[in-house]
Scaffold this motif. Structure first.
Motif, mmCIF file in Angstrom:
data_model
loop_
_atom_site.group_PDB
_atom_site.id
_atom_site.type_symbol
_atom_site.label_atom_id
_atom_site.label_comp_id
_atom_site.label_asym_id
_atom_site.label_seq_id
_atom_site.Cartn_x
_atom_site.Cartn_y
_atom_site.Cartn_z
ATOM 1 N N ASN A 124 0.854 -1.187 0.000
ATOM 2 C CA ASN A 124 0.000 0.000 0.000
ATOM 3 C C ASN A 124 0.891 1.238 0.000
ATOM 4 N N LEU A 125 1.258 1.702 -1.182
ATOM 5 C CA LEU A 125 2.230 2.790 -1.300
ATOM 6 C C LEU A 125 1.673 4.116 -0.789
ATOM 7 N N ASP A 126 0.376 4.227 -0.615
ATOM 8 C CA ASP A 126 -0.228 5.464 -0.107
ATOM 9 C C ASP A 126 -0.477 5.415 1.400
ATOM 10 N N SER A 127 -0.126 4.326 2.035
ATOM 11 C CA SER A 127 -0.340 4.200 3.471
ATOM 12 C C SER A 127 0.563 5.168 4.238
ATOM 13 N N ALA A 169 1.936 4.569 6.897
ATOM 14 C CA ALA A 169 2.980 3.754 7.513
ATOM 15 C C ALA A 169 4.067 3.341 6.521
ATOM 16 N N TYR A 170 3.822 3.543 5.221
ATOM 17 C CA TYR A 170 4.774 3.097 4.205
ATOM 18 C C TYR A 170 6.027 3.964 4.221
ATOM 19 N N VAL A 171 7.190 3.319 4.317
ATOM 20 C CA VAL A 171 8.477 4.015 4.303
ATOM 21 C C VAL A 171 9.032 3.932 2.889
ATOM 22 N N ARG A 172 9.199 5.075 2.263
ATOM 23 C CA ARG A 172 9.550 5.144 0.843
ATOM 24 C C ARG A 172 11.005 4.707 0.599
ATOM 25 N N PRO A 173 11.305 4.178 -0.592
ATOM 26 C CA PRO A 173 12.665 3.733 -0.887
ATOM 27 C C PRO A 173 13.728 4.812 -0.686
ATOM 28 N N SER A 232 13.174 -2.889 0.719
ATOM 29 C CA SER A 232 12.698 -1.510 0.593
ATOM 30 C C SER A 232 12.662 -1.008 -0.845
ATOM 31 N N ALA A 233 13.338 -1.698 -1.772
ATOM 32 C CA ALA A 233 13.220 -1.365 -3.195
ATOM 33 C C ALA A 233 12.029 -2.159 -3.732
ATOM 34 N N ASN A 234 10.841 -1.600 -3.580
ATOM 35 C CA ASN A 234 9.635 -2.404 -3.765
ATOM 36 C C ASN A 234 8.566 -1.718 -4.592
ATOM 37 N N GLN A 235 8.992 -0.812 -5.455
ATOM 38 C CA GLN A 235 8.031 -0.218 -6.385
ATOM 39 C C GLN A 235 8.745 0.117 -7.687
ATOM 40 N N GLN A 236 7.958 0.125 -8.745
ATOM 41 C CA GLN A 236 8.494 0.430 -10.069
ATOM 42 C C GLN A 236 7.482 1.295 -10.803
ATOM 43 N N ASN A 237 7.910 2.514 -11.144
ATOM 44 C CA ASN A 237 7.013 3.471 -11.808
ATOM 45 C C ASN A 237 5.726 3.682 -11.021
ATOM 46 N N GLY A 238 5.880 3.748 -9.694
ATOM 47 C CA GLY A 238 4.735 4.009 -8.849
ATOM 48 C C GLY A 238 3.824 2.824 -8.602
ATOM 49 N N ILE A 239 4.238 1.642 -9.051
ATOM 50 C CA ILE A 239 3.448 0.422 -8.861
ATOM 51 C C ILE A 239 4.208 -0.513 -7.923
ATOM 52 N N ALA A 240 3.503 -1.117 -6.980
ATOM 53 C CA ALA A 240 4.139 -2.012 -6.015
ATOM 54 C C ALA A 240 4.740 -3.224 -6.721
#
Length: 562
Positions: free
Chosen positions: A238-241, A243-247, A335-343
């Motif tokens: 859930n990239l919008d959470s 609690a999500y810690v960004r890369p 932590s590298a867990n998204q690509q072009n804004g997609i999980a």
């Protein structure tokens, strides 16, 4: 003494006849090799310095056009060994000429999920005179799931069988080529290769006399599963959470760990020597403390996420089954867990193995991964891959020796796992610490990444690194030579001296500063590096003495408590 033209011609003729004789011997082996269930795919006589194209190598093993430098005059033989009606292991042998063969065999393992021959270790081995062998663990490739999908025998090769096949067939190849048996047999592997070595010592204790095992991937399923569990702890997918810690926040988090904890070992050098002894409070990075700027500081929810990321992994029953992630290590595996804004988790091994081996479901993805998925895999244990074989009594009884090494900055296999494993071996063999160290020595290397590299003095002739530093080719600086000296001359390795090179180019310039290895936020605090550092057998650690911290003589082995 001046050599006449006629003498030169005689010598050249003799060398040419010798070369033809050796090439004929290689051809004879290739055409007449007789080993059950074994087929010769190709053979050729190769001379030292030749650049050998590795035809047919898959992309994930360095394809499409990789090559290897031949490091001795060798007979190269590629074999296919049937292990069942639906599985086979590919082996490769590099056999030095009889006059330079050191009468020893060196086998190698693989990494990750398999399937790439370890040419660097074979190159080093052949250069030292070993009859050197590599294998593909029963499939070709280090990424993908198709080779495991509904193929249990292939999984058995990957899990436990392929190294024993390599040892058995390699022994017979040596006998048929040289007309004599190896005096000693050795194995070198890292990561999955470390797991393969420990598992082999338990299941087939007669295969090898000495094992060099780096960053061993024992408890393999939990190693892989932990990456998905930690990703979920930091709010993914859930990239919008909140609690999500960004890369982009993680490098700053890790840099602050190093800044806070590095000086506690007495030397401010950008390395946390013993990460398992420390606790890090992420509340210090909360917005308002001023340690991180407004774009990187942690919200209250993120503080909780980061704290969870550094807690041990428990199973569904609440039992701790895997150690906490190492402080100061690169976090990209979770932590590298998204690509072009997609999980999307960049650590692909989790998806590949659960698709192909655990669930046999090509559509499965790890977005909903949980401890239940880990527990399911443990119960199935495809290919017996989750080795935790700590009863090494028989290997010890017959006089086998093990040198294991593990970086304290390992981003893939948390270093505390080797602490756990060592203690279990001691317990299950019912030996004192002194008796355990008489056959199994574990060296932790501060600042070393997974299997090699990193800001520390990590180079000890590590497996899967080519070429060796010819200047430091001795048992003090090279772990394989230390192992040979221990097995054959009973000289116990009291230390292994690690070296740090400029830009991590082995054999290049020793460096005395390492600011290039660190983020700008902490580079100004870094002092002199240990260009040579004496690493000590666990549970001892290296402590700075009164000498030059850039030299091995400036350090001593001491209790971790001192």
């Amino acid at each position: 003494m001046k050599i006449s033209a006629s003498t030169k011609l005689l010598l050249l003729g003799a060398f040419a006849r010798l070369a033809r004789c050796t090439a004929d011997k290689c051809a004879s082996l290739g055409s007449q090799l007789s080993i059950p269930d074994t087929q010769v795919i190709t053979y050729s006589y190769e001379t030292n310095g030749t650049v050998l194209p590795l035809l047919g190598t898959v992309a994930s093993c360095g394809g499409p056009d990789p090559s290897a430098v031949i490091t001795a005059d060798i007979c190269r033989v590629v074999l296919l060994v049937a292990t069942s009606s639906s599985s086979e292991v590919q082996l490769e042998a590099w056999l030095p000429d009889s006059d330079v063969w050191n009468s020893r065999l060196l086998a190698t393992g693989t990494g990750g999920i398999g399937g790439c021959i370890d040419y660097p270790t074979m190159q080093n081995g052949a250069a030292l005179g070993f009859a050197s062998f590599g294998m593909n663990a029963g499939h070709n490739g280090s990424t993908g799931f198709e080779f495991f999908l509904n193929r249990p025998e292939v999984l058995n090769d990957f899990g436990y069988r392929s190294l024993h096949v390599e040892a058995s067939v390699g022994t017979q190849v040596v006998e048929q080529y040289y007309g004599a048996s190896s005096t000693k047999k050795y194995y070198a592997g890292c990561s999955t290769g470390g797991r393969q070595g420990f598992q082999n010592a338990h299941l087939y204790p007669d295969d090898f006399d000495g094992l060099l095992l780096g960053s061993p991937g024992v408890n393999w399923l939990r190693i892989v599963a932990s990456k998905g569990i930690l990703a979920h702890r930091i709010g993914w997918p859930n990239l919008d959470s909140p609690a999500y810690v960004r890369p982009e926040q993680w490098p700053a988090i890790v840099a602050e760990q190093i800044r806070q904890l590095d000086p506690l070992d007495g030397v401010t050098d950008g390395i946390i020597d013993e990460p398992t002894r420390h606790r890090f409070d992420p509340q210090t990075l909360a917005c308002g403390t001023g340690l991180l700027n407004a774009t990187l500081c942690l919200t209250p929810q993120q503080v909780i996420s980061v704290r969870k990321a550094y807690e041990p992994v428990a199973d569904s029953s609440g039992h701790v089954v895997y150690p906490a992630f190492d402080l100061g290590a690169n976090t990209n595996v979770f932590s590298a867990n998204q690509q072009n804004g997609i999980a999307k988790l960049s650590y692909t091994t989790l998806q590949d193995f659960w698709r192909g081996a655990v669930y046999n479901d090509s559509a499965w993805t790890p977005e909903n991964f949980s401890t239940a998925d880990m527990d399911f895999a443990l119960a199935a244990n495809p290919g017996q891959v989750n080795a935790w074989d700590t009863d090494l009594s028989e290997f010890h009884r017959r006089g086998g020796k093990i040198i294991s090494y593990h970086g304290r900055n390992d981003e893939t296999v948390t270093s505390a796992l080797s602490e756990w494993f060592y203690s279990d071996v001691q317990s299950n063999t019912n030996l004192t610490l002194e008796e355990t160290q008489a056959f199994y020595r574990l060296f932790f290397i501060p600042g070393m990444h997974h299997c090699g590299g990193g800001p520390g003095a990590w180079s000890i002739g590590n497996a899967q690194r080519y070429p060796y530093d010819q200047v430091l080719l001795d048992p003090s600086h090279n772990a394989l030579l230390a192992l040979i000296d221990w097995v054959e001359n009973s000289r116990t390795p009291e230390t292994l001296i690690g070296t740090k090179y400029l830009d991590d180019v082995v054999g290049g310039q020793d460096v005395s500063q390492r600011s290039k290895s660190y983020p700008p936020s902490i580079s100004s605090s870094i002092s002199l590096i240990n260009s040579h550092l004496a690493h000590c057998p666990y549970p001892s650690v290296s402590k700075q003495d009164h000498g030059d911290p850039k030299l091995a003589t400036g350090w001593k082995c001491a209790s971790s408590e001192n």
